[in-house]
Design a protein around this motif. Structure first.
Motif, PDB file in Angstrom:
ATOM      1  N   ASN A  39       0.847  -1.195   0.000  1.00  0.00           N
ATOM      2  CA  ASN A  39       0.000   0.000   0.000  1.00  0.00           C
ATOM      3  C   ASN A  39       0.883   1.245   0.000  1.00  0.00           C
ATOM      4  OD1 ASN A  39      -2.007   1.887   0.182  1.00  0.00           O
ATOM      5  ND2 ASN A  39      -2.710   1.287   2.227  1.00  0.00           N
ATOM      6  N   SER A  41       0.432   4.231  -0.773  1.00  0.00           N
ATOM      7  CA  SER A  41      -0.187   5.494  -0.371  1.00  0.00           C
ATOM      8  C   SER A  41      -0.260   5.640   1.146  1.00  0.00           C
ATOM      9  CB  SER A  41      -1.596   5.597  -0.963  1.00  0.00           C
ATOM     10  OG  SER A  41      -2.443   4.583  -0.440  1.00  0.00           O
ATOM     11  N   ALA A  42      -0.002   4.561   1.875  1.00  0.00           N
ATOM     12  CA  ALA A  42      -0.097   4.617   3.340  1.00  0.00           C
ATOM     13  C   ALA A  42       0.965   3.739   3.975  1.00  0.00           C
ATOM     14  CB  ALA A  42      -1.490   4.181   3.788  1.00  0.00           C
ATOM     15  N   VAL A  45       7.837   5.915   3.291  1.00  0.00           N
ATOM     16  CA  VAL A  45       7.985   7.163   2.545  1.00  0.00           C
ATOM     17  C   VAL A  45       9.456   7.552   2.468  1.00  0.00           C
ATOM     18  CG1 VAL A  45       5.693   8.032   3.141  1.00  0.00           C
ATOM     19  CG2 VAL A  45       7.627   8.543   4.646  1.00  0.00           C
TER      20      VAL A  45
END
Length: 211
Positions: A39, A41-42, A45
């Motif tokens: 995932n 997007s979550a 990073v």
């Protein structure tokens, strides 16, 4: 240390192509193009300082390389949060594979046992030297060397694990561990994983070369 690695990387890139045994930057370009996560997007990073970060409270799942490796030298820096737990899996076979443990030895319960402290070969061999460990919140340098049957873990320039797969020492430790796949464990051509174990963790300067 960072400047030294940058010089090594620049020399490896001379000519614009990767030579056999040259260093490869797995975070090249300040992005995660060479990695896969369930995932994006979550999850993990990229930070402005070039580190890859799993934020607190995020359940992003483990981050894995798209490419597989068997005989290699991996160099990286890592920092763990207070009470945190993570790990670097390699020669990965569905998670049942060697793990370079990443841990806050002082605040995490697993710090009680040598085989699960930072830089240990998880659940098999503890690190041979405790003086080289830096606590939570500080950057440590790690190195994994996997060549044939020999596996080595290094912490801040000190070799803390050195063992051969299928040696008598290995077989004795494996029989006492939780692992049940001696036919594949430590022997696979597999991906490298940064583990999501529910704690905040950072990695940077992740370089690899074939052996």
């Amino acid at each position: 240390m960072m400047k030294k690695w940058i010089v090594v990387l620049a020399l490896s890139l001379a000519g614009g192509v990767w030579a056999e045994g040259a260093w490869k930057d797995l975070l090249e370009g300040g992005n995660l193009d060479q990695w896969w996560q369930k995932n994006p997007s979550a999850g993990w990073v990229m930070e402005a300082d070039g580190s890859v970060h799993l934020p607190a409270g995020v359940k992003g799942g483990s981050l894995s390389t798209r490419e597989s490796f068997q005989d290699f030298e991996l160099r990286f820096e890592w920092k763990i949060s207070e009470g945190g737990n993570s790990g670097v899996y390699y020669r990965a076979a569905k998670g049942k594979s060697p793990e370079y443990q990443i841990l806050d030895d002082e605040k995490h319960v697993r710090g009680q046992w040598p085989v699960s402290r930072a830089a240990a070969l998880y659940d098999l061999f503890g690190r041979s030297d405790d003086s080289c460990y830096k606590p939570a919140g500080e950057w440590n340098t790690g190195k994994i060397v996997a060549e044939g049957k020999r596996l080595q873990h290094w912490l801040n320039g000190v070799k803390v694990v050195d063992v051969e797969v299928d040696s008598p020492e290995w077989n004795e430790a494996f029989a006492k561990s939780k692992f049940k796949n001696p036919e594949t464990y430590g022997k696979m051509n597999g991906k490298i994983w940064f583990q999501d174990h529910g704690g905040e963790v950072w990695y940077r300067n992740v370089l690899i070369r074939s052996r």
